[in-house]
Motif scaffolding. Structure first.
Motif, PDB file in Angstrom:
ATOM      1  N   ALA A 291       0.817  -1.219   0.000  1.00 18.59           N
ATOM      2  CA  ALA A 291       0.000   0.000   0.000  1.00 18.59           C
ATOM      3  C   ALA A 291       0.847   1.264   0.000  1.00 18.59           C
ATOM      4  O   ALA A 291       0.300   2.364  -0.063  1.00 18.59           O
ATOM      5  CB  ALA A 291      -0.930  -0.009   1.216  1.00 18.59           C
ATOM      6  N   GLU A 292       2.167   1.097   0.094  1.00 21.26           N
ATOM      7  CA  GLU A 292       3.117   2.218   0.064  1.00 21.26           C
ATOM      8  C   GLU A 292       2.813   3.252   1.137  1.00 21.26           C
ATOM      9  O   GLU A 292       2.822   4.460   0.888  1.00 21.26           O
ATOM     10  CB  GLU A 292       3.132   2.864  -1.331  1.00 21.26           C
ATOM     11  N   VAL A 293       2.557   2.770   2.354  1.00 16.35           N
ATOM     12  CA  VAL A 293       2.225   3.698   3.437  1.00 16.35           C
ATOM     13  C   VAL A 293       3.492   4.360   3.980  1.00 16.35           C
ATOM     14  O   VAL A 293       4.581   3.770   3.963  1.00 16.35           O
ATOM     15  CB  VAL A 293       1.451   2.996   4.572  1.00 16.35           C
ATOM     16  N   ASP A 294       3.325   5.579   4.437  1.00 20.09           N
ATOM     17  CA  ASP A 294       4.426   6.307   5.059  1.00 20.09           C
ATOM     18  C   ASP A 294       4.526   6.001   6.546  1.00 20.09           C
ATOM     19  O   ASP A 294       5.624   5.995   7.114  1.00 20.09           O
ATOM     20  CB  ASP A 294       4.211   7.820   4.908  1.00 20.09           C
ATOM     21  N   LEU A 295       3.373   5.785   7.179  1.00 22.78           N
ATOM     22  CA  LEU A 295       3.322   5.638   8.634  1.00 22.78           C
ATOM     23  C   LEU A 295       2.264   4.618   9.001  1.00 22.78           C
ATOM     24  O   LEU A 295       1.153   4.636   8.463  1.00 22.78           O
ATOM     25  CB  LEU A 295       2.990   6.992   9.273  1.00 22.78           C
ATOM     26  N   VAL A 296       2.614   3.737   9.926  1.00 25.30           N
ATOM     27  CA  VAL A 296       1.670   2.758  10.468  1.00 25.30           C
ATOM     28  C   VAL A 296       1.212   3.272  11.829  1.00 25.30           C
ATOM     29  O   VAL A 296       2.035   3.559  12.700  1.00 25.30           O
ATOM     30  CB  VAL A 296       2.316   1.373  10.613  1.00 25.30           C
ATOM     31  N   THR A 297      -0.103   3.401  11.994  1.00 30.64           N
ATOM     32  CA  THR A 297      -0.639   3.890  13.271  1.00 30.64           C
ATOM     33  C   THR A 297      -1.402   2.765  13.960  1.00 30.64           C
ATOM     34  O   THR A 297      -2.322   2.186  13.390  1.00 30.64           O
ATOM     35  CB  THR A 297      -1.571   5.094  13.051  1.00 30.64           C
ATOM     36  N   LEU A 298      -0.981   2.455  15.174  1.00 34.06           N
ATOM     37  CA  LEU A 298      -1.691   1.476  15.992  1.00 34.06           C
ATOM     38  C   LEU A 298      -2.812   2.221  16.707  1.00 34.06           C
ATOM     39  O   LEU A 298      -2.568   3.168  17.451  1.00 34.06           O
ATOM     40  CB  LEU A 298      -0.741   0.823  16.987  1.00 34.06           C
ATOM     41  N   ALA A 299      -4.044   1.799  16.448  1.00 36.13           N
ATOM     42  CA  ALA A 299      -5.218   2.516  16.955  1.00 36.13           C
ATOM     43  C   ALA A 299      -6.067   1.545  17.769  1.00 36.13           C
ATOM     44  O   ALA A 299      -7.096   1.049  17.315  1.00 36.13           O
ATOM     45  CB  ALA A 299      -6.008   3.096  15.788  1.00 36.13           C
ATOM     46  N   GLY A 300      -5.573   1.243  18.972  1.00 36.10           N
ATOM     47  CA  GLY A 300      -6.231   0.242  19.784  1.00 36.10           C
ATOM     48  C   GLY A 300      -5.926  -1.162  19.315  1.00 36.10           C
ATOM     49  O   GLY A 300      -6.698  -2.092  19.546  1.00 36.10           O
ATOM     50  N   PHE A 301      -4.787  -1.345  18.680  1.00 45.58           N
ATOM     51  CA  PHE A 301      -4.369  -2.660  18.180  1.00 45.58           C
ATOM     52  C   PHE A 301      -3.708  -3.415  19.323  1.00 45.58           C
ATOM     53  O   PHE A 301      -2.719  -2.950  19.896  1.00 45.58           O
ATOM     54  CB  PHE A 301      -3.392  -2.478  17.020  1.00 45.58           C
ATOM     55  N   LEU A 302      -4.249  -4.586  19.657  1.00 47.78           N
ATOM     56  CA  LEU A 302      -3.854  -5.254  20.898  1.00 47.78           C
ATOM     57  C   LEU A 302      -2.803  -6.336  20.731  1.00 47.78           C
ATOM     58  O   LEU A 302      -2.300  -6.857  21.722  1.00 47.78           O
ATOM     59  CB  LEU A 302      -5.100  -5.858  21.569  1.00 47.78           C
ATOM     60  N   SER A 303      -2.471  -6.693  19.504  1.00 46.72           N
ATOM     61  CA  SER A 303      -1.494  -7.761  19.291  1.00 46.72           C
ATOM     62  C   SER A 303      -0.085  -7.193  19.181  1.00 46.72           C
ATOM     63  O   SER A 303       0.132  -6.168  18.530  1.00 46.72           O
ATOM     64  CB  SER A 303      -1.829  -8.536  18.015  1.00 46.72           C
ATOM     65  N   LEU A 304       0.847  -7.858  19.821  1.00 51.66           N
ATOM     66  CA  LEU A 304       2.248  -7.457  19.712  1.00 51.66           C
ATOM     67  C   LEU A 304       2.763  -7.748  18.305  1.00 51.66           C
ATOM     68  O   LEU A 304       2.481  -8.802  17.734  1.00 51.66           O
ATOM     69  CB  LEU A 304       3.097  -8.224  20.726  1.00 51.66           C
ATOM     70  N   ILE A 305       3.506  -6.797  17.744  1.00 48.01           N
ATOM     71  CA  ILE A 305       4.119  -7.003  16.438  1.00 48.01           C
ATOM     72  C   ILE A 305       5.611  -6.730  16.522  1.00 48.01           C
ATOM     73  O   ILE A 305       6.067  -5.970  17.378  1.00 48.01           O
ATOM     74  CB  ILE A 305       3.481  -6.113  15.353  1.00 48.01           C
ATOM     75  N   HIS A 306       6.344  -7.358  15.643  1.00 48.02           N
ATOM     76  CA  HIS A 306       7.777  -7.098  15.489  1.00 48.02           C
ATOM     77  C   HIS A 306       7.966  -6.194  14.281  1.00 48.02           C
ATOM     78  O   HIS A 306       7.477  -6.490  13.196  1.00 48.02           O
ATOM     79  CB  HIS A 306       8.557  -8.405  15.323  1.00 48.02           C
ATOM     80  N   ILE A 307       8.703  -5.128  14.472  1.00 49.07           N
ATOM     81  CA  ILE A 307       8.830  -4.096  13.453  1.00 49.07           C
ATOM     82  C   ILE A 307      10.102  -4.316  12.642  1.00 49.07           C
ATOM     83  O   ILE A 307      11.197  -4.348  13.206  1.00 49.07           O
ATOM     84  CB  ILE A 307       8.820  -2.708  14.114  1.00 49.07           C
ATOM     85  N   PRO A 308       9.965  -4.449  11.333  1.00 47.46           N
ATOM     86  CA  PRO A 308      11.154  -4.668  10.500  1.00 47.46           C
ATOM     87  C   PRO A 308      11.968  -3.386  10.361  1.00 47.46           C
ATOM     88  O   PRO A 308      11.489  -2.283  10.638  1.00 47.46           O
ATOM     89  CB  PRO A 308      10.564  -5.085   9.150  1.00 47.46           C
ATOM     90  N   ASP A 309      13.202  -3.558   9.913  1.00 42.15           N
ATOM     91  CA  ASP A 309      14.121  -2.418   9.844  1.00 42.15           C
ATOM     92  C   ASP A 309      13.590  -1.273   8.994  1.00 42.15           C
ATOM     93  O   ASP A 309      13.785  -0.103   9.330  1.00 42.15           O
ATOM     94  CB  ASP A 309      15.483  -2.869   9.299  1.00 42.15           C
ATOM     95  N   ASP A 310      12.909  -1.586   7.908  1.00 41.47           N
ATOM     96  CA  ASP A 310      12.453  -0.507   7.021  1.00 41.47           C
ATOM     97  C   ASP A 310      11.256   0.256   7.584  1.00 41.47           C
ATOM     98  O   ASP A 310      10.849   1.272   7.003  1.00 41.47           O
ATOM     99  CB  ASP A 310      12.145  -1.031   5.616  1.00 41.47           C
ATOM    100  N   PHE A 311      10.721  -0.205   8.710  1.00 44.81           N
ATOM    101  CA  PHE A 311       9.628   0.523   9.363  1.00 44.81           C
ATOM    102  C   PHE A 311      10.022   1.065  10.740  1.00 44.81           C
ATOM    103  O   PHE A 311       9.161   1.518  11.491  1.00 44.81           O
ATOM    104  CB  PHE A 311       8.378  -0.352   9.475  1.00 44.81           C
TER     105      PHE A 311
ATOM    106  N   TYR B 187      10.803   3.587  13.399  1.00 43.97           N
ATOM    107  CA  TYR B 187      10.351   4.982  13.534  1.00 43.97           C
ATOM    108  C   TYR B 187       9.296   5.348  12.494  1.00 43.97           C
ATOM    109  O   TYR B 187       9.118   6.507  12.155  1.00 43.97           O
ATOM    110  CB  TYR B 187      11.527   5.966  13.483  1.00 43.97           C
ATOM    111  N   ARG B 188       8.586   4.349  12.020  1.00 47.15           N
ATOM    112  CA  ARG B 188       7.456   4.580  11.113  1.00 47.15           C
ATOM    113  C   ARG B 188       6.217   3.854  11.614  1.00 47.15           C
ATOM    114  O   ARG B 188       5.257   3.658  10.860  1.00 47.15           O
ATOM    115  CB  ARG B 188       7.796   4.121   9.694  1.00 47.15           C
ATOM    116  N   VAL B 189       6.241   3.466  12.893  1.00 52.08           N
ATOM    117  CA  VAL B 189       5.084   2.842  13.536  1.00 52.08           C
ATOM    118  C   VAL B 189       4.817   3.582  14.838  1.00 52.08           C
ATOM    119  O   VAL B 189       5.700   3.669  15.700  1.00 52.08           O
ATOM    120  CB  VAL B 189       5.319   1.340  13.826  1.00 52.08           C
ATOM    121  N   MET B 190       3.616   4.118  14.976  1.00 55.09           N
ATOM    122  CA  MET B 190       3.233   4.842  16.188  1.00 55.09           C
ATOM    123  C   MET B 190       2.118   4.116  16.922  1.00 55.09           C
ATOM    124  O   MET B 190       1.295   3.432  16.316  1.00 55.09           O
ATOM    125  CB  MET B 190       2.728   6.255  15.844  1.00 55.09           C
TER     126      MET B 190
END
Length: 217
Positions: free
Chosen positions: A92-112, A114-117
């Motif tokens: 989807a070529e997103v610039d920023l991933v926003t967690l909005a009440g997302f309850l599952s733990l995720i592992h953030i890859p290197d290319d993201f 400081y692009r997940v809030m």
């Protein structure tokens, strides 16, 4: 992670957001309302729900947004679950991933990095971490008798409610307040803080210094 990093601005176009939800989608609705009011220059090419019965799915579909369901239980481990999420975000070529009440733990890859809030309904490091989510946070706030609560927006890393804090907003807590009343007041603060931080990100005004988020005014 880099010790010192200035995040580049997004210029001459709307910021592309992925919004990850696990519940009613109230934060997603807030983003869309801010966009409609001309207060948040965003596109939302992707919504991801962690379960098929999320109330937010109907809200996303009503707004004409693409919504995908990715359940943790369908994957052997957190890494595979996270990979499925971020593969969609890349497509989807997103610039920023926003967690909005997302309850599952995720592992953030290197290319993201400081692009997940994430937004948390308390003042980190208080009332946060594994098990502190949703109404449980406000119940704990009232039970402890604190006089101030609020919300925190931070860059997510691979731990619950961890990563550099970008912004915080406070609300008073009266001795007679119920958890529902605290929740309502905190949500009003969230509705202003999260879009504000997203605007800072889009403008390239967030700098990472020694793993702390510094706002350049």
């Amino acid at each position: 992670m880099n010790a010192d990093l200035t995040l580049a601005p997004v210029q001459n176009r709307p910021l592309k957001l992925a919004v990850l939800i696990s519940g009613g989608g109230t934060t997603l609705t807030n983003f869309l309302e801010k966009r409609a009011a001309g207060e948040l220059n965003i596109e939302v090419p992707l919504v991801i729900a962690s379960r098929p019965d999320c109330g937010g799915i109907a809200k996303a579909e009503a707004a004409g947004l693409r919504c995908e369901v990715i359940r943790r239980r369908d994957f052997e481990n957190t890494q595979d679950f996270s990979a499925a999420i971020f593969n969609l975000c890349r497509e989807a070529e997103v610039d920023l991933v926003t967690l909005a009440g997302f309850l599952s733990l995720i592992h953030i890859p290197d290319d993201f990095q400081y692009r997940v809030m994430n937004i948390h309904p308390a003042l980190i490091p208080a009332f946060c971490g594994h098990g502190f989510y949703g109404h449980k946070v406000h119940e704990a706030v009232v039970a402890r008798g604190v006089k101030v609560s609020g919300c925190t927006v931070h860059f997510a890393d691979n731990e619950y409610d961890h990563g550099p804090i970008i912004g915080q907003s406070t609300v008073p807590v009266k001795g007679t307040d119920t958890p529902d009343e605290v929740a309502a007041n905190v949500f009003q603060a969230e509705c202003e803080l999260y879009p504000h931080v997203i605007r800072l990100f889009a403008a390239g005004k967030i700098k990472i210094v020694d793993r702390r988020a510094v706002i350049e005014e």
